[in-house]
Design a protein around this motif. Structure first.
Motif, mmCIF file in Angstrom:
data_model
loop_
_atom_site.group_PDB
_atom_site.id
_atom_site.type_symbol
_atom_site.label_atom_id
_atom_site.label_comp_id
_atom_site.label_asym_id
_atom_site.label_seq_id
_atom_site.Cartn_x
_atom_site.Cartn_y
_atom_site.Cartn_z
ATOM 1 N N SER A 99 0.836 -1.203 0.000
ATOM 2 C CA SER A 99 0.000 0.000 0.000
ATOM 3 C C SER A 99 0.868 1.250 0.000
ATOM 4 C CB SER A 99 -0.922 0.016 1.225
ATOM 5 O OG SER A 99 -1.824 -1.072 1.202
ATOM 6 N N GLY A 100 1.938 1.221 0.809
ATOM 7 C CA GLY A 100 2.844 2.363 0.872
ATOM 8 C C GLY A 100 3.579 2.600 -0.421
ATOM 9 N N GLN A 101 3.864 1.527 -1.152
ATOM 10 C CA GLN A 101 4.552 1.677 -2.432
ATOM 11 C C GLN A 101 3.621 2.209 -3.523
ATOM 12 O OE1 GLN A 101 6.632 -2.025 -3.392
ATOM 13 N NE2 GLN A 101 8.442 -1.166 -2.390
ATOM 14 N N VAL A 102 2.385 1.763 -3.506
ATOM 15 C CA VAL A 102 1.428 2.172 -4.542
ATOM 16 C C VAL A 102 0.787 3.527 -4.210
ATOM 17 C CG1 VAL A 102 -0.710 1.552 -5.736
ATOM 18 C CG2 VAL A 102 0.962 -0.229 -5.157
ATOM 19 N N TYR A 103 0.483 3.739 -2.922
ATOM 20 C CA TYR A 103 -0.187 4.963 -2.481
ATOM 21 C C TYR A 103 0.628 5.617 -1.373
ATOM 22 C CZ TYR A 103 -4.019 2.510 -4.804
ATOM 23 O OH TYR A 103 -4.788 1.829 -5.718
ATOM 24 N N ALA A 106 -0.486 6.429 2.178
ATOM 25 C CA ALA A 106 -0.685 5.352 3.157
ATOM 26 C C ALA A 106 0.388 5.388 4.230
ATOM 27 C CB ALA A 106 -0.685 4.002 2.451
ATOM 28 N N LEU A 107 1.626 5.744 3.856
ATOM 29 C CA LEU A 107 2.715 5.808 4.829
ATOM 30 C C LEU A 107 2.451 6.906 5.862
ATOM 31 C CD1 LEU A 107 5.720 5.376 2.364
ATOM 32 C CD2 LEU A 107 4.783 3.644 3.909
ATOM 33 N N ASP A 108 1.963 8.053 5.409
ATOM 34 C CA ASP A 108 1.627 9.135 6.338
ATOM 35 C C ASP A 108 0.507 8.709 7.280
ATOM 36 O OD1 ASP A 108 3.515 10.961 5.290
ATOM 37 O OD2 ASP A 108 2.142 11.490 3.673
ATOM 38 N N THR A 109 -0.460 7.994 6.739
ATOM 39 C CA THR A 109 -1.560 7.511 7.577
ATOM 40 C C THR A 109 -1.043 6.537 8.636
ATOM 41 O OG1 THR A 109 -3.069 7.705 5.682
ATOM 42 C CG2 THR A 109 -3.828 6.403 7.564
ATOM 43 N N MET A 110 -0.121 5.667 8.254
ATOM 44 C CA MET A 110 0.463 4.725 9.220
ATOM 45 C C MET A 110 1.201 5.455 10.338
ATOM 46 S SD MET A 110 1.944 1.619 6.854
ATOM 47 C CE MET A 110 1.518 1.836 5.135
ATOM 48 N N LEU A 111 1.942 6.498 9.968
ATOM 49 C CA LEU A 111 2.668 7.270 10.983
ATOM 50 C C LEU A 111 1.702 7.949 11.946
ATOM 51 C CD1 LEU A 111 5.553 8.947 8.939
ATOM 52 C CD2 LEU A 111 5.696 6.985 10.487
ATOM 53 N N GLU A 112 0.618 8.511 11.400
ATOM 54 C CA GLU A 112 -0.379 9.175 12.241
ATOM 55 C C GLU A 112 -1.009 8.196 13.229
ATOM 56 O OE1 GLU A 112 -3.097 10.835 9.468
ATOM 57 O OE2 GLU A 112 -1.655 12.298 8.669
ATOM 58 N N CYS A 113 -1.037 6.927 12.860
ATOM 59 C CA CYS A 113 -1.639 5.890 13.721
ATOM 60 C C CYS A 113 -0.595 5.201 14.608
ATOM 61 C CB CYS A 113 -2.356 4.847 12.864
ATOM 62 S SG CYS A 113 -3.771 5.501 11.950
ATOM 63 N N HIS A 114 0.604 5.775 14.673
ATOM 64 C CA HIS A 114 1.673 5.283 15.559
ATOM 65 C C HIS A 114 2.128 3.864 15.207
ATOM 66 C CE1 HIS A 114 0.750 8.842 17.888
ATOM 67 N NE2 HIS A 114 -0.507 8.438 18.008
ATOM 68 N N MET A 115 2.225 3.601 13.918
ATOM 69 C CA MET A 115 2.642 2.278 13.466
ATOM 70 C C MET A 115 4.111 1.997 13.803
ATOM 71 S SD MET A 115 1.561 -0.511 12.099
ATOM 72 C CE MET A 115 0.031 -0.079 11.282
ATOM 73 N N ILE A 116 4.951 3.035 13.907
ATOM 74 C CA ILE A 116 6.362 2.832 14.249
ATOM 75 C C ILE A 116 6.479 2.120 15.588
ATOM 76 C CG2 ILE A 116 8.516 3.991 14.867
ATOM 77 C CD1 ILE A 116 8.331 4.485 12.075
ATOM 78 N N PHE A 134 10.375 -10.586 8.539
ATOM 79 C CA PHE A 134 10.631 -9.943 7.247
ATOM 80 C C PHE A 134 9.601 -8.872 6.935
ATOM 81 C CE2 PHE A 134 10.055 -9.617 2.637
ATOM 82 C CZ PHE A 134 11.338 -9.259 2.256
ATOM 83 N N SER A 135 8.317 -9.175 7.141
ATOM 84 C CA SER A 135 7.270 -8.203 6.809
ATOM 85 C C SER A 135 7.337 -6.998 7.736
ATOM 86 C CB SER A 135 5.885 -8.861 6.871
ATOM 87 O OG SER A 135 5.638 -9.391 8.156
ATOM 88 N N GLU A 136 7.636 -7.214 9.013
ATOM 89 C CA GLU A 136 7.740 -6.099 9.964
ATOM 90 C C GLU A 136 8.918 -5.197 9.618
ATOM 91 O OE1 GLU A 136 5.936 -7.500 14.212
ATOM 92 O OE2 GLU A 136 7.723 -8.557 13.533
ATOM 93 N N ILE A 137 10.065 -5.823 9.356
ATOM 94 C CA ILE A 137 11.275 -5.056 9.051
ATOM 95 C C ILE A 137 11.117 -4.314 7.729
ATOM 96 C CG2 ILE A 137 13.680 -5.367 8.313
ATOM 97 C CD1 ILE A 137 13.982 -7.359 10.623
ATOM 98 N N SER A 138 10.518 -4.954 6.735
ATOM 99 C CA SER A 138 10.327 -4.308 5.430
ATOM 100 C C SER A 138 9.407 -3.103 5.546
ATOM 101 C CB SER A 138 9.757 -5.303 4.421
ATOM 102 O OG SER A 138 10.664 -6.361 4.194
ATOM 103 N N GLU A 142 10.260 0.974 5.020
ATOM 104 C CA GLU A 142 9.531 1.898 4.145
ATOM 105 C C GLU A 142 9.167 3.179 4.890
ATOM 106 O OE1 GLU A 142 8.233 1.740 0.708
ATOM 107 O OE2 GLU A 142 10.061 0.554 0.799
ATOM 108 N N LEU A 143 8.740 3.045 6.128
ATOM 109 C CA LEU A 143 8.369 4.226 6.912
ATOM 110 C C LEU A 143 9.583 5.097 7.217
ATOM 111 C CD1 LEU A 143 5.843 2.548 9.374
ATOM 112 C CD2 LEU A 143 5.296 4.199 7.587
#
Length: 349
Positions: A99-103, A106-116, A134-138, A142-143
């Motif tokens: 999602s972050g690669q295509v849109y 989406a990365l900004d939305t993840m940051l706003e939701c404290h995904m880090i 792997f999926s968590e680190i990848s 991206e973030l």
């Protein structure tokens, strides 16, 4: 007959997934479609993992017209599920990665939701050989590639996390190459964040590496391998930023063995000779690494190809070179020659 049925049955769910993606749903139905999609993938996750099909399945979802029509709602739903539900995080993080690669929003939305915070906690609690890492680190990588994280998010990229990531690199050196590479790229991205935050007093990546001379050698070796292999431009620039940080901090001047320095010098000479005219940013980055490498490391003890370096810098100042490089790069070349003169003086005579 029974054997044939067992072979054919696992592939049936791909048709189910396709049928969901091909639906013409109203915007309000996207959550129902996503729930159905996730339920099918989770129900068949063992086969998906064995067939190494997870990335394909998640990418197909994100790139589908179904997802695109309601992308904001779809991404918000997946983020909420990742933060609060008991669903398989490996699936959710992989969807969010694409999602972050295509849109990019989406990365900004993840940051706003404290995904880090969610991702760093997950990495710290898993064993280094856990395939779900792997999926968590990848996704975290991206973030961290975003232009600048908030100060609060940057504080989460602490010594404990960096040490864990370096341990993963060492433990996967002769094993999971994909995880090894993804972890190195995450460390590079984190270093890039610290170099973008002048208000942060200390670069945690450099601090940790300075305390791990004998326990993180695989990391340095793999950096040189990635440079020599010619990875994508973004990664090459991040590697050079880390090298610059290593060679400008007293605690890490001698991070590389002399043999590794020789390899690094060979790569820099080769790249500066061969880079096409349009790669001005990369040429500038290579040039900026040269003075601290030559003056601050053990290089004066070995003077590896010092004459070639001197000749290279001289050639980059010729009239012909001026036609092929920008004024900014010309000024950097002159600066490099001046800063390196004390070490290269015998070569230049």
């Amino acid at each position: 007959m029974h054997y044939a049925e067992e072979q054919e049955e696992p592939f049936g769910f791909f048709d189910e997934l396709d049928s969901i993606l091909n639906q013409d749903l109203a915007h309000s139905d996207i959550v129902i479609a996503l729930e159905a999609y996730l339920n099918i993938v989770e129900r068949n996750i063992d086969f998906v993992i064995r067939a190494e099909a997870l990335m394909t399945i998640c990418c197909a979802l994100v790139e589908s017209s179904l997802f695109e029509k309601s992308k904001q709602a779809a991404i918000e739903y997946i983020i909420d599920e990742a933060l609060m539900s008991t669903r398989d995080l490996n699936i959710l993080y992989t969807i969010l990665y694409f999602s972050g690669q295509v849109y990019p929003f989406a990365l900004d939305t993840m940051l706003e939701c404290h995904m880090i915070s969610k991702l760093t906690q997950g990495i710290l609690t898993k064993e280094s050989k856990n395939h779900r890492l792997f999926s968590e680190i990848s996704l975290l990588s991206e973030l961290c590639h975003l232009s600048k994280l908030s100060t609060s998010d940057t504080k989460l990229l602490d010594e404990t996390l960096i040490n864990k990531l370096l341990n993963i690199v060492e433990e996967t050196q002769c094993g999971d190459e994909s995880l090894n590479c993804a972890t190195i790229q995450l460390i590079l991205a984190i270093n890039g964040q610290f170099m973008r935050h002048p208000q942060v007093n200390e670069n945690t990546v450099i601090k940790v590496l300075g305390n791990r001379f004998e326990t993180s050698k695989s990391f340095g070796e793999n950096l040189l391998f990635m440079m020599n292999r010619g990875t994508e431009l973004t990664i090459q620039l991040l590697i050079l930023k880390l090298l610059y940080a290593l060679f400008t901090n007293t605690s890490t001047y001698d991070y590389f063995y002399t043999n590794d320095l020789r390899v690094l010098v060979d790569v820099i000479i080769r790249e500066l000779y061969n880079l096409p005219e349009e790669d001005g940013e990369l040429r500038r980055a290579y040039l900026e690494v040269l003075p601290p490498l030559i003056c601050n490391t053990q290089y004066p003890e070995i003077l590896h190809k010092s004459q070639q370096i001197a000749c290279l810098l001289e050639e980059l100042t010729t009239e012909q070179a001026h036609k092929n490089i920008t004024k900014e790069v010309q000024l950097i070349v002159e600066k490099v020659r001046t800063e390196c003169a004390s070490v290269l003086v015998t070569t230049l005579q």
